[in-house]
Write an enzyme that holds these catalytic residues in place. Structure first.
Site, PDB file in Angstrom:
ATOM      1  N   ASP A 187     -25.941 -28.620  35.403  1.00  0.00           N
ATOM      2  CA  ASP A 187     -26.587 -27.863  36.798  1.00  0.00           C
ATOM      3  C   ASP A 187     -27.064 -29.129  37.422  1.00  0.00           C
ATOM      4  O   ASP A 187     -28.578 -29.303  36.801  1.00  0.00           O
ATOM      5  CB  ASP A 187     -27.285 -26.749  36.770  1.00  0.00           C
ATOM      6  CG  ASP A 187     -27.521 -26.080  37.991  1.00  0.00           C
ATOM      7  OD1 ASP A 187     -27.203 -26.696  38.785  1.00  0.00           O
ATOM      8  OD2 ASP A 187     -28.289 -24.921  38.043  1.00  0.00           O
TER       9      ASP A 187
ATOM     10  N   ASP B 135     -24.518 -30.513  45.302  1.00  0.00           N
ATOM     11  CA  ASP B 135     -25.017 -29.642  44.165  1.00  0.00           C
ATOM     12  C   ASP B 135     -23.661 -29.491  43.332  1.00  0.00           C
ATOM     13  O   ASP B 135     -22.805 -28.946  43.520  1.00  0.00           O
ATOM     14  CB  ASP B 135     -25.337 -28.291  44.659  1.00  0.00           C
ATOM     15  CG  ASP B 135     -26.027 -27.307  43.435  1.00  0.00           C
ATOM     16  OD1 ASP B 135     -26.136 -27.943  42.673  1.00  0.00           O
ATOM     17  OD2 ASP B 135     -25.928 -26.030  44.027  1.00  0.00           O
TER      18      ASP B 135
END
Ligand SMILES: *[C@@H]1O[C@H](CO)[C@@H](O)[C@H](O)[C@H]1NC(C)=O
Ligand SMILES: *[C@@H]1O[C@H](CO)[C@@H](O)[C@H](O)[C@H]1NC(C)=O
Ligand SMILES: *[C@@H]1O[C@H](CO)[C@@H](O)[C@H](O)[C@H]1NC(C)=O
Ligand SMILES: *[C@@H]1O[C@H](CO)[C@@H](O)[C@H](O)[C@H]1NC(C)=O
Ligand SMILES: *[C@@H]1O[C@H](CO)[C@@H](O)[C@H](O)[C@H]1NC(C)=O
Ligand SMILES: *[C@@H]1O[C@H](CO)[C@@H](O)[C@H](O)[C@H]1NC(C)=O
Ligand SMILES: *[C@@H]1O[C@H](CO)[C@@H](O)[C@H](O)[C@H]1NC(C)=O
Ligand SMILES: *[C@@H]1O[C@H](CO)[C@@H](O)[C@H](O)[C@H]1NC(C)=O
Ligand SMILES: *[C@@H]1O[C@H](CO)[C@@H](O)[C@H](O)[C@H]1NC(C)=O
Length: 500
Positions: free
Chosen positions: A154, A378
């Site tokens: 992440d 992202d």
């Protein structure tokens, strides 16, 4: 088992701010990499694909995925808003630019750009998006001797943590560890807790939600993450040794990596995942720590989100040049990587979006990260979020190109426009291009924005978000490309690739 959760992680109210994680309930599918070191060149942690036990329809998966995505997007907006508040109230700016020094292996000499001359680290990645999870997993070996876990990769997280037992005895340990993998700190000789009385705990880890509780000076520094759905992760910080494969076939180790030992995690969010790998831009993220050793950069290549589980790619620290061949018609492009403005997120400067070579009319402030807008790249969001002033023109132009297809109501509130795709042909859709301020162009494949959601159905893969706020380029848009984050030189490089 079948629920997928994606949540915002937030600080206890009295501490007043937020951290984000994107977590899923999933089932481990594969960890066939136990003897992976040496079987190919590269420092590798492997990203592992997880599967649902119960079959779900594609559409059900998508609904769950979107639910998660929306929450994550909100948390990103919230983060930016809170950051502004902190700044205007003149309080300590908690998120500062990391100040890393990078070791540069000799990768510059092209005659030495072979497996021995330029050593990188690599870890296998797999897509979970075909199961509606929209996530990518990495296999992470930590401790001495190494224990192996599957972490969510992440770029929006700064702390790397895994489910963990710090102190437990006999039957107590076995009972609690039966169902899922848990890091046994007591089995690791390199597990080194951070004392609660240290400056590191009191000041530096404040941005990673350390607690002030300190009954005695050597008590481990604790953290407490609260999630929006009521889930929580509590644990202690420690330095640990991380092991991974190097591209020359040997093992590499990084010592003193800050990890979170999550002793308890309640709620759905952690049921299937072992933890999270923090690839965000922050002093203590794994990305920075590993990048320091490998020329200040890391890269990933996201395979098609519909790839079968046995198709894997790599998360690479250092040069990726020995690992991937770039599609020849699409050389690597470069743009500025905006670091330190919206930590731990990676921002980029975009100046516009065109469709079929027509520049869409989008107000410039939408792209200005210092003016309430901006764009974040992202890995933890799946779809691409555009703030309203960008969303409207992009959707209007794309809808026109699909006007001859029957519109479908699939009951997915976030996806505004879906069609019966019988007879669909990619060539009918004009190419969408993201234009970076410094001239680079990112031209994703049509399938990255006219997304397959069910047999015979496709939807436009954009989700509106509130203005002011940041837009987010999600991982479906990033698929089939290499993305190299050069933290030492503030450069983002990208290029089309099959990732294999
Ligand atoms: C914080 O505010 C100062 C002065 O108002 C400004 O110069 C600075 O860029 C702001 N920082 C951020 C991260 O917004
Ligand atoms: C990151 O490290 C630098 C230098 O070591 C320090 O000045 C800065 O405060 C640190 N940032 C955070 C968020 O701890
Ligand atoms: C980063 O390190 C350099 C040299 O070590 C120092 O001069 C500079 O002030 C540091 N920057 C921050 C933000 O700590
Ligand atoms: C590159 O490496 C080769 C072989 O190691 C060496 O002969 C050559 O001088 C190097 N070139 C440069 C510019 O360092
Ligand atoms: C592999 O690379 C590492 C890091 O550069 C180095 O320490 C090690 O000696 C190399 N091993 C071999 C067999 O080339
Ligand atoms: C943990 O590692 C950091 C470097 O990343 C070091 O500064 C610190 O002293 C270490 N702490 C302990 C308790 O070993
Ligand atoms: C993945 O599995 C499918 C069938 O299960 C097979 O056809 C395909 O060749 C495999 N791909 C790779 C890269 O192993
Ligand atoms: C829609 O169909 C009509 C009639 O076949 C055709 O003239 C038109 O070009 C089509 N529009 C698009 C956007 O494909
Ligand atoms: C799409 O339209 C075709 C007929 O053109 C029909 O057979 C099919 O069931 C439709 N698919 C969906 C998902 O509605």
């Amino acid at each position: 088992m079948s629920s997928i959760m994606n949540m915002k992680m937030c600080r206890l109210p009295q501490r007043g701010f937020f951290l984000y994680l994107f977590l899923f309930s999933m089932v481990i599918f594969l960890a066939k990499c136990s003897q992976g070191l040496g079987e190919s060149v590269g420092t590798k942690l492997e990203l592992i694909h997880r599967h649902h036990l119960q079959p779900m329809t594609k559409l059900e998966r998508l609904r769950q995925l979107l639910h998660s995505d929306i929450i994550r997007q909100r948390s990103i907006s919230e983060s930016l808003r809170l950051k502004k508040i902190r700044n205007t109230t003149g309080r300590r700016q908690v998120l500062e630019n990391p100040n890393a020094t990078y070791y540069h292996p000799d990768c510059s000499n092209s005659s030495r750009r072979d497996k021995s001359g330029c050593v990188s680290g690599k870890m296998t990645m797999n897509s979970g998006a075909d199961f509606g999870t929209g996530q990518y997993f990495v296999s992470f070996s930590v401790g001495s001797p190494a224990q192996r876990f599957v972490l969510i990769a992440d770029t929006g997280s700064d702390l790397t943590w895994m489910n963990c037992k710090y102190r437990c005895h006999g039957a107590q340990c076995r009972k609690k560890t039966r169902k899922r993998r848990v890091f046994r700190a007591d089995h690791s000789s390199s597990f080194d807790t951070v004392p609660c009385s240290s400056r590191m705990c009191k000041i530096e880890l404040a941005s990673l939600f350390s607690l002030t509780r300190c009954p005695s000076p050597h008590t481990p520094c604790a953290y407490d993450y609260r999630y929006l759905d009521g889930s929580a992760a509590l644990g202690i910080f420690a330095n640990e040794t991380v092991t991974f494969g190097l591209t020359n076939g040997t093992k590499g180790r990084i010592h003193n990596v800050l990890v979170g030992c999550s002793e308890s995690s309640t709620g759905q969010s952690f049921q299937e995942a072992d933890g999270v790998m923090g690839l965000g831009y922050s002093n203590y993220s794994f990305a920075l720590k590993a990048a320091e050793k490998f020329g200040g950069k890391f890269s990933y290549c996201l395979v098609d989100h519909l790839s079968p589980q046995n198709v894997s790619s790599y998360l690479i620290f250092g040069s990726h040049k020995t690992e991937y061949s770039i599609t020849t018609h699409y050389r690597m492009r470069q743009t500025e990587l905006v670091l330190g403005v919206v930590n731990p997120f990676y921002a980029v400067n975009i100046k516009g979006i065109s469709l079929g070579s027509i520049m869409l009319k989008i107000p410039a402030e939408v792209w200005n990260v210092n003016g309430g807008g901006g764009v974040i790249l992202d890995s933890g969001s799946s779809l691409t979020f555009l703030t309203q002033p960008a969303y409207q023109p992009v959707m209007a132009a794309l809808k026109l190109s699909l006007i001859n297809f029957t519109r479908l109501n699939l009951d997915i509130p976030q996806l505004e426009f879906c069609v019966n795709s019988t007879g669909f042909d990619e060539s009918l859709v004009p190419r969408l291009v993201f234009h970076f301020a410094d001239g680079a162009r990112f031209e994703p494949p049509v399938k990255s924005y006219v997304i397959d959601v069910a047999p015979g159905a496709k939807c436009l893969g954009f989700v509106p978000s509130n203005w002011p706020g940041a837009s987010v380029i999600g991982n479906i848009m990033q698929q089939n490309h290499i993305w190299e984050f050069d933290l030492a030189n503030n450069r983002l490089s990208f290029g089309s690739s099959s990732c294999t």
